[in-house]
Write a protein that holds these residues in place. Structure first.
Motif, PDB file in Angstrom:
ATOM      1  N   UNK A 256       0.814  -1.208   0.000  1.00 26.62           N
ATOM      2  CA  UNK A 256       0.000   0.000   0.000  1.00 26.62           C
ATOM      3  C   UNK A 256       0.853   1.266   0.000  1.00 26.62           C
ATOM      4  N   UNK A 257       0.442   2.215  -0.831  1.00 26.98           N
ATOM      5  CA  UNK A 257       1.033   3.557  -0.821  1.00 26.98           C
ATOM      6  C   UNK A 257      -0.051   4.531  -0.391  1.00 26.98           C
ATOM      7  N   UNK A 258       0.197   5.226   0.701  1.00 27.16           N
ATOM      8  CA  UNK A 258      -0.791   6.126   1.280  1.00 27.16           C
ATOM      9  C   UNK A 258      -0.380   7.581   1.096  1.00 27.16           C
ATOM     10  N   UNK A 259      -1.348   8.404   0.696  1.00 28.59           N
ATOM     11  CA  UNK A 259      -1.163   9.850   0.633  1.00 28.59           C
ATOM     12  C   UNK A 259      -2.039  10.491   1.703  1.00 28.59           C
ATOM     13  N   UNK A 260      -1.460  11.353   2.516  1.00 33.56           N
ATOM     14  CA  UNK A 260      -2.200  12.086   3.534  1.00 33.56           C
ATOM     15  C   UNK A 260      -2.304  13.546   3.108  1.00 33.56           C
ATOM     16  N   UNK A 279       3.092   3.749   9.170  1.00 32.54           N
ATOM     17  CA  UNK A 279       4.323   3.837   8.370  1.00 32.54           C
ATOM     18  C   UNK A 279       5.146   2.550   8.379  1.00 32.54           C
ATOM     19  N   UNK A 280       5.072   1.759   9.448  1.00 31.37           N
ATOM     20  CA  UNK A 280       5.865   0.528   9.502  1.00 31.37           C
ATOM     21  C   UNK A 280       5.150  -0.665   8.859  1.00 31.37           C
ATOM     22  N   UNK A 285       4.270   6.186   3.140  1.00 30.88           N
ATOM     23  CA  UNK A 285       3.297   7.192   3.535  1.00 30.88           C
ATOM     24  C   UNK A 285       3.782   8.541   3.018  1.00 30.88           C
ATOM     25  N   UNK A 286       3.040   9.104   2.093  1.00 32.45           N
ATOM     26  CA  UNK A 286       3.367  10.416   1.537  1.00 32.45           C
ATOM     27  C   UNK A 286       2.435  11.465   2.142  1.00 32.45           C
ATOM     28  N   UNK A 293       7.194  22.514   4.949  1.00 31.43           N
ATOM     29  CA  UNK A 293       7.915  21.464   5.653  1.00 31.43           C
ATOM     30  C   UNK A 293       9.053  20.963   4.779  1.00 31.43           C
ATOM     31  N   UNK A 294      10.062  20.435   5.412  1.00 30.74           N
ATOM     32  CA  UNK A 294      11.157  19.813   4.672  1.00 30.74           C
ATOM     33  C   UNK A 294      11.368  18.420   5.239  1.00 30.74           C
ATOM     34  N   UNK A 295      10.557  17.493   4.769  1.00 28.35           N
ATOM     35  CA  UNK A 295      10.587  16.127   5.270  1.00 28.35           C
ATOM     36  C   UNK A 295      10.550  15.152   4.101  1.00 28.35           C
ATOM     37  N   UNK A 296      11.112  13.966   4.269  1.00 32.17           N
ATOM     38  CA  UNK A 296      11.055  12.964   3.188  1.00 32.17           C
ATOM     39  C   UNK A 296       9.614  12.610   2.835  1.00 32.17           C
ATOM     40  N   UNK A 297       9.402  12.293   1.562  1.00 33.49           N
ATOM     41  CA  UNK A 297       8.089  11.857   1.068  1.00 33.49           C
ATOM     42  C   UNK A 297       6.991  12.891   1.330  1.00 33.49           C
TER      43      UNK A 297
END
Length: 349
Positions: A256-260, A279-280, A285-286, A293-297
């Protein structure tokens, strides 16, 4: 031949044209209190995205119904004093039939929102509001979706002003906020392009896509579902935040690929908590956020806009990603499929 991406890149100019030509007295909606909106597909999603803007702006209650089921099983509230039929093509058979049925027993004002003012739906309503974005020839609605959201928001302004619950100064303030949001569309496309380049390998490999949103962006999440299903052609769903937590989360797995979809409000922490928990268990999780923000994904749009207006912007990243993922998976979106569908199923006139 124009592509889906061409229309995405035209959205800022298209919406600027719509708001520039806005006339607050064009459609007569004085004293509307209870509004029923009939729509299907992307038009329905656009109505969900605009509902909260209309209700927060004007003294009106908005009920949205998917037309086919409502036509055959629905019951109209006697307090309804306006029916809005939304059909970009103007050919949706169930929407046209529903308007005809609902106006047989008593007189209710009817308005159609369509990009084709000479289409069949224009023949069954009192007034027609041109979406003012031309005829979209690509089958996967993009600028038509955004144009519908904007026109519904502007209709909310008309109701507020004509009902004398909003004066000219507040109208100007609302229009300024809408114009500011629209002016950032190309910036959103540019940032989405950068996000795509950073994450394209994982996204192309994806086999199950889910988006989770809240508030007005439940409509955005549902439009994600429609757009990804139409183009990427893999299992894709859009959920309201709490609804996902009442059962659908049990399906979560490593594919699963999740977009929030996130705005900076009181529900932000609940969305963050769900993302942290899942996430685990999932592939990725995008986050697509209006914040800086400056965060991965994370697609950080760094835009300033009231939450009720953000659907004008937050649907665009999903349009762009749908196009890129589909084409990079080898799907030719210009190649028509199921050409006889409407003819056989009679879903359009």
């Amino acid at each position: 031949m124009e592509t889906m991406l061409d229309y995405i890149n035209e959205e800022q100019e298209t919406l600027e044209t719509i708001i520039h030509s806005f006339d607050i007295t064009q459609i007569k909606v004085k004293n509307v209190k209870h509004c029923l909106i009939l729509a299907t597909g992307s038009s329905y999603n656009a109505c969900l995205a605009a509902k909260y803007y209309i209700e927060q702006t004007a003294p009106v209650y908005v009920q949205i119904e998917e037309t086919f089921n409502f036509l055959h099983y629905g019951k109209i509230d006697p307090s309804i004093d306006l029916i809005i039929a939304v059909s970009q093509s103007g050919k949706s058979a169930s929407t046209i039939q529903a308007v005809q049925k609902l106006t047989q027993t008593r007189k209710i004002k009817t308005i159609a929102l369509t990009s084709n003012t000479s289409s069949p739906i224009s023949q069954v309503v009192d007034e027609v509001l041109d979406l003012n974005m031309g005829i979209e020839t690509v089958g996967f609605v993009t600028k038509g979706y955004s144009a519908t959201v904007l026109n519904l928001m502007l209709l909310g302004l008309r109701i507020a002003y004509q009902s004398e619950s909003m004066d000219q100064e507040i109208v100007k303030s609302e229009l300024l906020a809408l114009k500011k949001a629209i002016s950032q569309i190309n910036l959103v496309i540019g940032k989405t392009s950068e996000f795509w380049l950073e994450n394209q390998a994982d996204l192309i490999a994806g086999s199950r896509f889910i988006t989770i949103g809240y508030g007005p962006n439940v409509g955005t999440a549902k439009e994600f579902e429609t757009k990804f299903t139409e183009t990427v052609r893999l299992p894709s769903q859009g959920f309201e935040l709490e609804a996902y937590m009442h059962g659908p989360y049990l399906e979560a797995n490593c594919n699963h690929m999740l977009f929030f979809i996130e705005n900076d409000n009181e529900l932000h922490e609940r969305s963050q908590a769900l993302k942290t928990y899942l996430s685990e268990y999932v592939a990725a999780c995008y986050t697509i956020t209006t914040s800086a923000k400056s965060e991965p994904k994370t697609l950080s749009l760094s835009i300033e806009s009231p939450e009720k207006i953000t659907p004008l912007l937050l649907g665009i990243p999903f349009q762009y990603l749908a196009y890129q993922i589909a084409t990079n998976k080898g799907i030719d979106l210009n190649k028509r499929i199921f050409d006889d569908f409407d003819q056989v199923l009679k879903s359009k006139i």
